[in-house]
Design a protein around this motif. Structure first.
Motif, short mmCIF file in Angstrom:
data_model
loop_
_atom_site.label_atom_id
_atom_site.label_comp_id
_atom_site.label_asym_id
_atom_site.label_seq_id
_atom_site.Cartn_x
_atom_site.Cartn_y
_atom_site.Cartn_z
N ASP A 193 -7.00 1.23 3.03
CA ASP A 193 -6.13 0.95 1.59
C ASP A 193 -5.15 1.14 0.89
O ASP A 193 -5.44 2.73 0.88
CB ASP A 193 -7.66 1.48 0.84
N THR A 194 -4.32 0.85 1.25
CA THR A 194 -2.66 1.97 1.19
C THR A 194 -2.20 0.96 0.39
O THR A 194 -0.77 1.19 -0.77
CB THR A 194 -1.75 0.74 2.47
N LEU A 240 5.25 4.21 -0.63
CA LEU A 240 6.68 3.80 0.04
C LEU A 240 7.51 2.46 -0.14
O LEU A 240 6.41 1.52 -0.60
CB LEU A 240 6.42 4.34 1.50
N ASP A 241 8.39 2.14 -0.26
CA ASP A 241 9.18 0.69 -0.49
C ASP A 241 10.10 0.46 0.56
O ASP A 241 11.54 0.11 0.36
CB ASP A 241 10.04 1.06 -2.38
N TYR A 294 3.38 2.43 6.82
CA TYR A 294 2.45 1.18 5.95
C TYR A 294 2.37 1.43 4.70
O TYR A 294 1.73 1.94 4.79
CB TYR A 294 1.13 0.62 6.63
N ALA A 295 3.02 0.36 4.06
CA ALA A 295 2.91 0.96 2.30
C ALA A 295 2.61 -0.69 1.79
O ALA A 295 2.94 -1.97 2.03
CB ALA A 295 3.63 1.10 1.68
N ASN A 296 1.00 -1.19 1.52
CA ASN A 296 0.39 -1.93 0.56
C ASN A 296 0.73 -3.25 1.38
O ASN A 296 1.50 -4.57 1.02
CB ASN A 296 2.04 -2.95 -0.86
N GLY A 297 0.27 -2.76 3.24
CA GLY A 297 0.68 -3.88 3.97
C GLY A 297 1.73 -4.61 4.63
O GLY A 297 2.11 -5.13 5.69
#
Length: 220
Positions: free
Chosen positions: A33-34, A39-40, A52-55
């Motif tokens: 689960d991220t 991270l954007d 990875y962040a939010n898929g």
């Protein structure tokens, strides 16, 4: 971050990771689960790293820099953006301003008084500056002013006489000077054997003789 997971209607509390066996081989596919990741963009990671962040998969874009990447121009040091693994520095070369290479400016103006002479001149000073940072004294304008006591002579006439007349060296002539001449300065008006102002005389002296018998005076 852990999540509650439902498998076959069974609820599993605070599951941080789900691993599923791979079909036809050993090993598992792991899922995390991220959703709480911050991270954007790749601007938060060094080049060569991924995350990875939010898929979403991100590639790092921050370049690693070193001391040789710094540049110095004059008194300014340019530090490129990037990651520095340790402290870096760049030395700024010291320059030196020496004696002026040239002095140029307007012509001097002269004003004369009864006993003084004033000279004033504005000059532009350009010194020789070696490569590097010079804190001060690199260039500028300067006004040079000089007042000195001098002898002055106003407009006048000089009449030749029996002795020499002169104007002292360093005398400022505030007016025109006239040296008198005389139209009678001719050779025939000057006794032979005499020179006046470079004119040699040609006038012969009269000869007086007396006849002893007749007592007659003869002038020739």
């Amino acid at each position: 971050m852990a999540k509650n997971v439902v498998i076959n209607n069974v609820v599993y509390q605070s599951v941080p990771q789900v691993s599923i066996p791979l079909s036809g081989s050993t090993g598992t596919a792991d899922f995390y689960d991220t959703s709480d990741a911050t991270l954007d963009s790749g601007g938060k990671m060094l080049v060569g790293n991924t995350a990875y962040a939010n898929g979403v998969k991100y590639a790092g874009s921050i370049e690693t820099k070193k001391q040789s990447d710094l540049t110095a121009v004059g008194a300014s040091v340019t530090v490129p953006a990037g990651y520095y693994a340790s402290q870096v520095s760049k030395e700024v070369a010291s320059g030196e301003a020496t004696a002026p290479a040239s002095i140029s400016g307007t012509s001097a103006s002269v004003s004369a008084g009864t006993n003084t002479l004033t000279l004033s001149k504005t000059v532009s000073v350009t010194p020789v500056v070696t490569e590097g940072y010079v804190g001060s004294g690199t260039a500028g304008n300067s006004v040079i002013s000089l007042t000195a006591s001098v002898a002055t002579r106003g407009e006048g006439t000089i009449t030749p006489g029996t002795s020499d007349q002169s104007i002292a060296s360093g005398t400022y002539l505030a007016g025109s000077q006239t040296i008198k001449g005389d139209s009678n300065l001719q050779a025939q008006n000057i006794k032979s054997g005499v020179s006046i102002f470079g004119v040699n005389g040609s006038l012969s002296a009269a000869t007086v003789s007396q006849d002893g018998t007749t007592k007659v005076l003869t002038v020739s």
